[in-house]
Scaffold this motif. Structure first.
Motif, PDB file in Angstrom:
ATOM      1  N   PRO A  75       9.097  50.034 -29.218  1.00 58.88           N
ATOM      2  CA  PRO A  75       8.164  49.020 -29.708  1.00 58.88           C
ATOM      3  C   PRO A  75       7.015  48.839 -28.729  1.00 58.88           C
ATOM      4  O   PRO A  75       7.138  49.204 -27.551  1.00 58.88           O
ATOM      5  CB  PRO A  75       9.037  47.754 -29.804  1.00 58.88           C
ATOM      6  CG  PRO A  75      10.214  48.012 -28.938  1.00 58.88           C
ATOM      7  CD  PRO A  75      10.435  49.484 -28.936  1.00 58.88           C
ATOM      8  N   PRO A  76       5.882  48.291 -29.195  1.00 53.30           N
ATOM      9  CA  PRO A  76       4.666  48.257 -28.366  1.00 53.30           C
ATOM     10  C   PRO A  76       4.855  47.668 -26.980  1.00 53.30           C
ATOM     11  O   PRO A  76       4.336  48.220 -25.997  1.00 53.30           O
ATOM     12  CB  PRO A  76       3.703  47.404 -29.212  1.00 53.30           C
ATOM     13  CG  PRO A  76       4.159  47.622 -30.616  1.00 53.30           C
ATOM     14  CD  PRO A  76       5.649  47.754 -30.559  1.00 53.30           C
ATOM     15  N   GLU A  77       5.580  46.563 -26.862  1.00 52.23           N
ATOM     16  CA  GLU A  77       5.724  45.950 -25.542  1.00 52.23           C
ATOM     17  C   GLU A  77       6.550  46.824 -24.596  1.00 52.23           C
ATOM     18  O   GLU A  77       6.275  46.907 -23.398  1.00 52.23           O
ATOM     19  CB  GLU A  77       6.344  44.547 -25.659  1.00 52.23           C
ATOM     20  CG  GLU A  77       7.775  44.485 -26.167  1.00 52.23           C
ATOM     21  CD  GLU A  77       7.887  44.560 -27.689  1.00 52.23           C
ATOM     22  OE1 GLU A  77       9.022  44.398 -28.194  1.00 52.23           O
ATOM     23  OE2 GLU A  77       6.854  44.752 -28.360  1.00 52.23           O
ATOM     24  N   GLN A  78       7.563  47.515 -25.134  1.00 48.67           N
ATOM     25  CA  GLN A  78       8.337  48.420 -24.301  1.00 48.67           C
ATOM     26  C   GLN A  78       7.526  49.669 -23.955  1.00 48.67           C
ATOM     27  O   GLN A  78       7.631  50.193 -22.841  1.00 48.67           O
ATOM     28  CB  GLN A  78       9.637  48.802 -25.000  1.00 48.67           C
ATOM     29  CG  GLN A  78      10.657  47.680 -25.063  1.00 48.67           C
ATOM     30  CD  GLN A  78      11.986  48.159 -25.620  1.00 48.67           C
ATOM     31  OE1 GLN A  78      12.275  49.347 -25.686  1.00 48.67           O
ATOM     32  NE2 GLN A  78      12.812  47.214 -26.039  1.00 48.67           N
ATOM     33  N   TRP A  79       6.758  50.156 -24.907  1.00 48.84           N
ATOM     34  CA  TRP A  79       5.925  51.319 -24.633  1.00 48.84           C
ATOM     35  C   TRP A  79       4.964  51.035 -23.482  1.00 48.84           C
ATOM     36  O   TRP A  79       4.775  51.872 -22.596  1.00 48.84           O
ATOM     37  CB  TRP A  79       5.149  51.743 -25.871  1.00 48.84           C
ATOM     38  CG  TRP A  79       4.249  52.915 -25.600  1.00 48.84           C
ATOM     39  CD1 TRP A  79       2.905  52.901 -25.423  1.00 48.84           C
ATOM     40  CD2 TRP A  79       4.665  54.276 -25.400  1.00 48.84           C
ATOM     41  NE1 TRP A  79       2.438  54.166 -25.148  1.00 48.84           N
ATOM     42  CE2 TRP A  79       3.503  55.031 -25.130  1.00 48.84           C
ATOM     43  CE3 TRP A  79       5.903  54.921 -25.439  1.00 48.84           C
ATOM     44  CZ2 TRP A  79       3.537  56.399 -24.890  1.00 48.84           C
ATOM     45  CZ3 TRP A  79       5.942  56.294 -25.199  1.00 48.84           C
ATOM     46  CH2 TRP A  79       4.762  57.012 -24.933  1.00 48.84           C
ATOM     47  N   GLU A  80       4.373  49.861 -23.468  1.00 52.03           N
ATOM     48  CA  GLU A  80       3.451  49.497 -22.383  1.00 52.03           C
ATOM     49  C   GLU A  80       4.187  49.502 -21.040  1.00 52.03           C
ATOM     50  O   GLU A  80       3.667  49.987 -20.028  1.00 52.03           O
ATOM     51  CB  GLU A  80       2.842  48.123 -22.656  1.00 52.03           C
ATOM     52  CG  GLU A  80       1.820  47.699 -21.607  1.00 52.03           C
ATOM     53  CD  GLU A  80       1.186  46.356 -21.933  1.00 52.03           C
ATOM     54  OE1 GLU A  80       0.394  45.882 -21.105  1.00 52.03           O
ATOM     55  OE2 GLU A  80       1.483  45.788 -23.004  1.00 52.03           O
ATOM     56  N   LEU A  81       5.404  48.963 -21.023  1.00 55.80           N
ATOM     57  CA  LEU A  81       6.203  48.936 -19.800  1.00 55.80           C
ATOM     58  C   LEU A  81       6.454  50.346 -19.284  1.00 55.80           C
ATOM     59  O   LEU A  81       6.272  50.643 -18.096  1.00 55.80           O
ATOM     60  CB  LEU A  81       7.538  48.227 -20.076  1.00 55.80           C
ATOM     61  CG  LEU A  81       8.544  48.193 -18.922  1.00 55.80           C
ATOM     62  CD1 LEU A  81       8.049  47.298 -17.801  1.00 55.80           C
ATOM     63  CD2 LEU A  81       9.913  47.717 -19.422  1.00 55.80           C
ATOM     64  N   GLU A 118       3.057  52.527 -18.286  1.00 54.33           N
ATOM     65  CA  GLU A 118       2.369  52.151 -17.053  1.00 54.33           C
ATOM     66  C   GLU A 118       3.248  52.312 -15.820  1.00 54.33           C
ATOM     67  O   GLU A 118       2.835  52.004 -14.702  1.00 54.33           O
ATOM     68  CB  GLU A 118       1.858  50.710 -17.156  1.00 54.33           C
ATOM     69  CG  GLU A 118       0.802  50.520 -18.232  1.00 54.33           C
ATOM     70  CD  GLU A 118       0.295  49.095 -18.318  1.00 54.33           C
ATOM     71  OE1 GLU A 118       0.831  48.222 -17.603  1.00 54.33           O
ATOM     72  OE2 GLU A 118      -0.647  48.866 -19.104  1.00 54.33           O
ATOM     73  N   ASN A 144       7.345  48.196 -12.649  1.00 59.03           N
ATOM     74  CA  ASN A 144       7.786  48.599 -13.988  1.00 59.03           C
ATOM     75  C   ASN A 144       9.010  49.504 -13.890  1.00 59.03           C
ATOM     76  O   ASN A 144       9.962  49.371 -14.667  1.00 59.03           O
ATOM     77  CB  ASN A 144       6.669  49.330 -14.719  1.00 59.03           C
ATOM     78  CG  ASN A 144       5.576  48.401 -15.204  1.00 59.03           C
ATOM     79  OD1 ASN A 144       5.311  47.376 -14.588  1.00 59.03           O
ATOM     80  ND2 ASN A 144       4.917  48.772 -16.297  1.00 59.03           N
TER      81      ASN A 144
END
Length: 257
Positions: free
Chosen positions: A124-130, A133, A140
């Motif tokens: 999901p988007p928030e995990q992908w960002e984690l 980066e 992270n």
């Protein structure tokens, strides 16, 4: 594709040959905790560095599971191993599945330790960002390790795992590998495979769970098996090394050829 023989270390002199592939966060030192207690009389293990890691940190490439699989086959050729088994942790689980798809007649058995499915691992988007980066953000990496071990591990261990990851992975390669193991779907290449395949998962890992493995690995391999280690998270080699060795080598010993 240019031939590249990955850097590696050999353990044991046994007749059953095994290539072990590390995951996203470490080079072949990921197997340091299990190495002293491996059965070197029955097996000979080749612990290898993927491109962008360890002794292969300066090696250019596409940093994909397909390229990694071709490199593993090049290593087996260099060692003179016509038939061999495979162990892959996490991202390395994707690499070894690719090897089994590319050269099924050469692979005796495969073991995935918290293996990423051949269908990839959409986040999901928030995990992908984690994750996306984490190449530039050590915090992270620490958070990912903490989350995937159930928040059960001491701070010093988390710090040590992050330090190893930073020292033994190239940031650009690290980021590129994510796109491959998380985003590529090659499950059609392994579906119906008769290679005996064991998945070892940790009960404390909320990401690569027994349920996910039953819905993927167990459906695609006709001789697929699963073992859940109750005291492990995503890093069974570090968390429960002796239990992992016993489960893996018991499975490999079943092939007496």
């Amino acid at each position: 594709m240019a031939s590249f023989v990955p850097p590696h270390a050999l353990i044991g002199n046994g007749p059953h040959k095994v290539v072990a592939v590390h995951g996203w966060f470490a080079d072949r030192s990921a197997y340091d905790a299990v190495a002293p207690d491996l059965d070197g009389d029955a097996f000979q293990y080749a612990l290898t560095d993927l491109r962008g890691y360890g002794e292969a940190m300066g090696e250019a490439g596409t940093y994909t599971t397909g390229e990694g699989a071709a490199d593993v086959l090049a290593l087996a050729d260099r060692l003179g191993w016509q038939r061999f088994s495979l162990i892959g942790h996490s991202m390395g689980g994707g690499v070894v599945q690719r090897v089994a798809a590319m050269a099924p007649g050469r692979v005796r058995r495969i073991v995935g330790v918290s293996p990423v499915p051949a269908s990839g691992l959409p986040l999901p988007p928030e995990q992908w960002e984690l994750f996306a980066e984490a190449d530039q953000r050590p915090d992270n990496r620490r958070l990912i390790i903490d989350l995937t071990t159930g928040g059960q591990r001491p701070a010093r261990w988390l710090d040590r795992m992050v330090r190893r990851s930073l020292e033994r992975s190239d940031p650009k390669a690290f980021r590129a590998w994510l796109d491959s193991w998380a985003g590529e779907d090659f499950h059609a290449e392994v579906e119906g495979s008769s290679v005996p395949a064991l998945a070892v998962v940790g009960a404390l890992d909320p990401a690569l769970t027994a349920e996910l493995t039953r819905d993927t690995w167990m459906r695609w391999y006709t001789d697929g098996r699963i073992r859940e280690l109750p005291a492990a998270g995503h890093y069974a080699m570090d968390e429960t090394p002796l239990e992992l060795i016993r489960v893996v080598e018991d499975f490999l010993h079943e092939d007496g050829r």
